[in-house]
Each structure stands twice: as structure tokens, then as C-alpha cells.
Design a protein around this motif. Structure first.
Motif, PDB file in Angstrom:
ATOM      1  N   ASN A   2       1.164  -4.861   3.735  1.00  0.00           N
ATOM      2  CA  ASN A   2       0.389  -3.430   3.213  1.00  0.00           C
ATOM      3  C   ASN A   2      -0.828  -3.497   3.409  1.00  0.00           C
ATOM      4  OD1 ASN A   2      -1.157  -5.168   1.203  1.00  0.00           O
ATOM      5  ND2 ASN A   2       0.637  -5.215   0.073  1.00  0.00           N
ATOM      6  N   LYS A   3      -1.650  -2.248   3.192  1.00  0.00           N
ATOM      7  CA  LYS A   3      -2.766  -2.083   3.615  1.00  0.00           C
ATOM      8  C   LYS A   3      -4.076  -2.959   3.074  1.00  0.00           C
ATOM      9  CE  LYS A   3      -4.478   1.438   0.097  1.00  0.00           C
ATOM     10  NZ  LYS A   3      -5.260   2.820  -0.028  1.00  0.00           N
ATOM     11  N   ASP A   4      -3.619  -3.721   1.701  1.00  0.00           N
ATOM     12  CA  ASP A   4      -4.633  -4.448   1.160  1.00  0.00           C
ATOM     13  C   ASP A   4      -4.502  -5.793   1.960  1.00  0.00           C
ATOM     14  OD1 ASP A   4      -5.300  -2.614  -0.796  1.00  0.00           O
ATOM     15  OD2 ASP A   4      -3.788  -3.369  -2.336  1.00  0.00           O
ATOM     16  N   GLU A   5      -3.339  -6.423   2.250  1.00  0.00           N
ATOM     17  CA  GLU A   5      -3.033  -7.614   3.094  1.00  0.00           C
ATOM     18  C   GLU A   5      -3.868  -7.202   4.320  1.00  0.00           C
ATOM     19  OE1 GLU A   5       0.919  -9.207   1.248  1.00  0.00           O
ATOM     20  OE2 GLU A   5       1.038  -7.599   2.757  1.00  0.00           O
ATOM     21  N   SER A   8      -7.620  -7.633   3.940  1.00  0.00           N
ATOM     22  CA  SER A   8      -7.899  -8.615   3.721  1.00  0.00           C
ATOM     23  C   SER A   8      -7.852  -9.498   5.136  1.00  0.00           C
ATOM     24  CB  SER A   8      -7.159  -9.434   2.659  1.00  0.00           C
ATOM     25  OG  SER A   8      -7.289 -10.798   2.574  1.00  0.00           O
TER      26      SER A   8
END
Length: 320
Positions: A2-5, A8
């Protein structure tokens, strides 16, 4: 992912090479050269007709590599890129149609901005990671520092006019998520199959990004008496004594401990631009983090850590 991963990952890797490729047959050896250089990531720009096929070949050969598409100026190019295997989309500006197409399909998108108005438009779409482009021409690091005040929630991927010479300035900026550029993957190097040089430049960039700087030497002792003898000896050389709660610094460059600390002989402390990023870099170069040694600041960011490995009997210690 996902975009958060994804974001990161961008933070940890710190670099997103911008690839302009004219021959898709060179895509696979290029990707291998970048991975060998410690950068399993690329933004393949739609500035050439070979971009779509290059993305497809890279993605198929190295599914673990983070391949995205750049210079995506409309939804049609975004669709081509995603169908070819692109995991994220980057554009030079903020085209509402492109952004909306990506958001509707949960495709991470990083549109380009260079003014407060652009940033506000990005925020209106719920985007807090934006591309600062062209970085140097738009005020560079000083502009980013000024944008941090009104937009503390925004992180930037910076591209345009960045090279090894000024890489460190951007890496120190708190609101810079990652840095893009083509100096590691120059078109002439790709055209001439100079994969060894691309690998070397990638390695050079990943090390320069960390901003490693020797901070101090820590010396272990078995007792207070032994440490006081060291302090007296260093004082003879005119070194100033700075006593703390658990150790004594001599000229801030030698730390004398009255006990056995980490490392058989002591420790070597290095400053760096970002400890989390430096940990990622070092763990990809044979070191392992000693999790019990990690200390966090008020914002939950690492401010101190050690590694399990020793160099000539000295533990490795990171500080900001």
C-alpha cells in the motif's frame, strides 16, 4: 504494497533514480546494475517510446524491485504504465485528471509541485507526499525549509538539479522523503552498456546520502580509577574535560567510560543525516541492529543505536 508501505520504503532507500531509456532491451541489465548498487527502485520516465516496455521487462525480471513511471502527464499514460507493471506514478505537475485516475484505483501517485498553491491543491486530494520539481530552480533546500512551516504534514520527493555534490543538503531536510535524479543512471551509460559504472554510482550515492561523519571514540575501562588515569593522560595533551552523568568527554571527541560498555574495547560513534535510513543502509551491508540499544526522541524517531557487529573490537554507534 500500500502507499504507506511504499512511502516508508522510499524513506529508507532515500533515492529514486530517474531512468530515461531508449532501448527496452537494456532494461533488465540496467535493473540488475541498480540492485547491485543498492538501489532496488526506479522511476522510468515516459520521455521515450521504450518506457512502457522497459517497465514491463524490469517488473517481470525483478518483481521485488520497486518500479514506477515518471513524466506521466495524463491518465492514458498512467494506464499504460500500470498495465506494464508500474507500482507508482510520478508526474512533473499536478494534473487533476491523472491524480483522480490513480486515486480511484488505489495507485500511489506523486504529482509535481513547486508553489504553496500547488501544495494546497495536492492536500485537497488527500496527498501528503508530493514531488518538489524542479527542485534547484524552485529555490532548493531553502525553499523546502520555508514550506515546512505552513505545510508540516507534507513530505517531498525532490527532483531537478540534484547530484552527489548537493545530495547531502537535501538528505538533511526533515521534509524530504526521498531524492530523485538521473546522475546515477545517465542515458549515455545505459546506451554504452556501462553497467559497472552505474553500479558504482549507485553505491556512491547511497553512501553519500547517509552523511556519515565520525563523531567520537568511546573507551571502556574496568573501574573509575582506570578511567581517571585516562582522563589525566588526555588532559596532558590539553584536551578539555567535560564530565557527564555516566562518562567523561575529552574535547567531545573521546568518551571515557568508567566501566565496560558496548564493544570489547569501546565504541566508534558516527553522526548521520537520518538514523532510520542509515540503519536500513547498514543492514543491507552486513550489519544487524541491536534493538535493545535503540533510544527514541520525543517524536518517536531514533536518536541513538548500536549494531551487534564490532570493528576491531569496537561497537558501531549511530547518533544524529
Amino acid at each position: 504494497m500500500n502507499k504507506d508501505e511504499l512511502f516508508s520504503f522510499f524513506h529508507n532507500i532515500g533515492l529514486v533514480p530517474v531512468v530515461k531509456i531508449d532501448d527496452a532491451e537494456k532494461a533488465v541489465p540496467l535493473a540488475k546494475a541498480m540492485i547491485d548498487g543498492g538501489i532496488p527502485c526506479a522511476e522510468v520516465t515516459f520521455r521515450t517510446a521504450a518506457a512502457e516496455e522497459a517497465i514491463r521487462k524490469m517488473s517481470e525480471a525483478f518483481p521485488e524491485m520497486m518500479i514506477g513511471a515518471g513524466t506521466v502527464i495524463n491518465p492514458e499514460l498512467a494506464e499504460k504504465a500500470v498495465n506494464a507493471g508500474a507500482k507508482f506514478i510520478v508526474s512533473p505537475g499536478l494534473n487533476p485528471a491523472t491524480v483522480e485516475w490513480c486515486l480511484e484505483r488505489n495507485i500511489p501517485v506523486v504529482p509535481g509541485v513547486c508553489t504553496p498553491s500547488d501544495i494546497e491543491k495536492g492536500l485537497s486530494y488527500g496527498l501528503n507526499v508530493l514531488k518538489f520539481f524542479p527542485a534547484e530552480a524552485s529555490g532548493g533546500v531553502n525553499m523546502l525549509k520555508n514550506l515546512a512551516g505552513p505545510f508540516p504534514q507534507v513530505k517531498f520527493m525532490t527532483t531537478g538539479g540534484i547530484s552527489t555534490a548537493n545530495l547531502g543538503e537535501y538528505a538533511k531536510a526533515a521534509n524530504v522523503l526521498a531524492i530523485g535524479g538521473s546522475w546515477m543512471v545517465k542515458a549515455d551509460l545505459i546506451d554504452n552498456d556501462n553497467w559497472a559504472e552505474i553500479t558504482r554510482l549507485c553505491k556512491e550515492a547511497t553512501c553519500a546520502l547517509q552523511g556519515f561523519e565520525f563523531a567520537h571514540l568511546g573507551i571502556n575501562n574496568d573501574s573509575v580509577e582506570e578511567s581517571e588515569a585516562d582522563i589525566k593522560a588526555f588532559s596532558t595533551f590539553g584536551m578539555a574535560t567535560n564530565r557527564g552523568n555516566s562518562s567523561v568527554f575529552m574535547n567531545k571527541s573521546i568518551e571515557v567510560l568508567p566501566k565496560q560498555g558496548r564493544g570489547a574495547k569501546g565504541h566508534l560513534a558516527f553522526r548521520c543525516n537520518d538514523i532510520e535510513r542509515a540503519v536500513y543502509y547498514l543492514e543491507n551491508n552486513g550489519f544487524t541492529l541491536n534493538k535493545d540499544s535503540v533510544s527514541l526522541d520525543a517524536k518517536g524517531k531514533m536518536k541513538v543505536c548500536y549494531f551487534n557487529e564490532e570493528v576491531s573490537g569496537f561497537a558501531i554507534h549511530l547518533i544524529k
